[in-house]
Motif scaffolding. Structure first.
Motif, PDB file in Angstrom:
ATOM      1  N   ASP A 395      44.834  27.387  77.147  1.00  0.00           N
ATOM      2  CA  ASP A 395      44.504  28.287  78.257  1.00  0.00           C
ATOM      3  C   ASP A 395      45.067  29.687  78.005  1.00  0.00           C
ATOM      4  O   ASP A 395      44.377  30.697  78.229  1.00  0.00           O
ATOM      5  N   CYS A 399      42.850  33.217  77.461  1.00  0.00           N
ATOM      6  CA  CYS A 399      43.062  34.456  78.239  1.00  0.00           C
ATOM      7  C   CYS A 399      43.460  35.619  77.330  1.00  0.00           C
ATOM      8  O   CYS A 399      42.952  36.743  77.463  1.00  0.00           O
ATOM      9  N   ASP A 402      40.436  36.906  75.263  1.00  0.00           N
ATOM     10  CA  ASP A 402      39.512  37.718  76.069  1.00  0.00           C
ATOM     11  C   ASP A 402      40.103  39.103  76.319  1.00  0.00           C
ATOM     12  O   ASP A 402      39.391  40.128  76.208  1.00  0.00           O
ATOM     13  N   ARG A 403      41.378  39.160  76.658  1.00  0.00           N
ATOM     14  CA  ARG A 403      42.017  40.447  76.931  1.00  0.00           C
ATOM     15  C   ARG A 403      42.064  41.314  75.673  1.00  0.00           C
ATOM     16  O   ARG A 403      41.798  42.515  75.705  1.00  0.00           O
TER      17      ARG A 403
END
Length: 419
Positions: A395, A399, A402-403
């Motif tokens: 997870d 994240c 993507d950032r």
């Protein structure tokens, strides 16, 4: 008496010393014996237990050329000639299995009694424990890879923050009237070098050896080129090396198309190509069972069981004295390796008599089973904890990725405006 299926066999001839003549037939290697069967009458001319062999040599003389000799206890020498595909290939296979047999635990002498229920259960639990331990090793390596990826993303985010400051200076320099800062090229070169070093370190950590076993390797289609070497399973690849440790071929994990399991001792690894021949290696090893569970965990659906293996499975299932769990594809070869004659024909005993004759589970066996169950429980709990940790890491990776992708795209757009 049960007859073991052969691991490998070769056409050839055997010198019958009592009759002073050569006889054509088949030389066969099983888990425990080396036997020669005549071609015409299909009779067993000689049968040697691997544990009783003293020496295996390639010899020749004025009377016998290119022969393979096997020295048995009592200084009895057996001569094998005209071996196909070649004498050297047969020698490498026999010498490998004989050497590994000597390094294995001492073989029980004579015919042993059938295993009791307690011993069968212990054998099953032992196989399950080994399998779970192999799974734990794979999970551990996978967790290390996730940790390395998280560290790499943290480094990228740190570099992106520096890039953001430099781009801000370039977009509106308050004190520099020209287009670019003089040290811009130096900063870019420094960042590229740091990224290269970080990538190299990540690759080095990923190449951790999971298991390495001695083996006889050959290209498929060239059975005469069977040479000693080793099979090495790494986290991201599969390597075949020669006897000197030199790399023969390396299969990247994503390039392996299939792994065929021909027997508990032999596999073939294939990489397919379009427009050119496939790359395929056949690997034969007395310790292949140690690598099979790791290969199944690493390559999952790419591991295929062949019909040749089913013959081994059927033979072990019908061998008297074999544990019921011996049909497990990864535990074959670890059970008893003695041939036990069938004393009582099937159907002559009643169910009650069979039940009475079955040995019960002793107190010591029950205690050992209890300890093994406790160990299995601990291993399962540790595996569950590691899986939960890796779920959280996934997870976080999702994240962060993507950032980071969003920041890279934004910085790329700002740099294009400056050019």
């Amino acid at each position: 008496m049960s007859r073991e299926i052969s691991i490998h066999s070769w056409p050839g001839s055997y010198y019958i010393n009592s009759e002073k003549r050569w006889a054509n037939g088949i030389l066969s290697l099983t888990r425990t014996t080396l036997r020669f069967t005549s071609e015409q009458k299909q009779e067993n001319l000689t049968s040697l237990r691997l544990s009783q062999i003293m020496e295996i040599k390639m010899e020749s003389s004025s009377f016998i050329f290119s022969a393979l000799t096997v020295l048995e206890q009592g200084n009895i020498k057996h001569w094998f000639g005209s071996l196909r595909p070649c004498r050297t290939a047969v020698y490498h296979v026999l010498e490998h299995f004989w050497r590994e047999r000597l390094l294995s635990p001492t073989e029980p002498q004579g015919a042993s009694a059938p295993l009791s229920k307690g011993q069968e259960l212990i054998s099953l639990m032992s196989g399950a424990q080994r399998r779970l331990e192999d799974t734990g090793k794979v999970l551990n390596h996978q967790g290390e890879q996730f940790d390395n990826m998280i560290q790499g993303l943290d480094k990228i985010e740190s570099d992106l923050s520096v890039a953001d400051k430099l781009l801000s200076e370039l977009e509106c320099p308050s004190w520099w009237p020209f287009g670019k800062l003089p040290w811009k090229s130096h900063q870019e070169a420094k960042s590229a070098a740091a990224a290269k070093v970080s990538h190299t370190k990540g690759l080095g950590k990923g190449q951790k050896v999971m298991i390495s076993i001695p083996a006889i390797v050959s290209h498929v289609g060239n059975s005469g080129n069977m040479k000693p070497g080793s099979l090495i399973v790494l986290v991201s690849s599969l390597e075949v090396r020669d006897a000197n440790g030199q790399l023969v071929h390396s299969f990247e994990k994503e390039d392996v198309d299939d792994i065929h399991v021909h027997s508990p001792y032999e596999i073939s690894v294939r990489q397919r190509f379009i427009g050119k021949p496939d790359i395929c290696f056949r690997v034969l090893s007395a310790r292949m069972t140690e690598a099979l569970s790791v290969l199944e965990m690493q390559y999952k659906k790419k591991v295929e069981i062949t019909r040749d293996y089913e013959a081994f499975q059927a033979t072990l299932a019908t061998t008297p004295g074999s544990p019921e769990g011996a049909v497990n594809i990864w535990s074959v070869g670890h059970g008893p390796q003695t041939e036990v004659p069938v004393e009582v024909p099937a159907g002559e005993l009643t169910q009650l008599q069979l039940h009475v004759l079955q040995p019960t589970v002793t107190e010591a066996e029950a205690q050992e089973l209890k300890q093994m169950l406790q160990q299995l429980k601990n291993l399962a709990l540790e595996a569950e904890t590691e899986l939960e940790r890796q779920d959280e890491a996934l997870d976080l990776l999702s994240c962060s990725t993507d950032r980071t992708t969003m920041n890279i795209n934004r910085h790329t757009g700002r740099m294009r405006k400056l050019l």
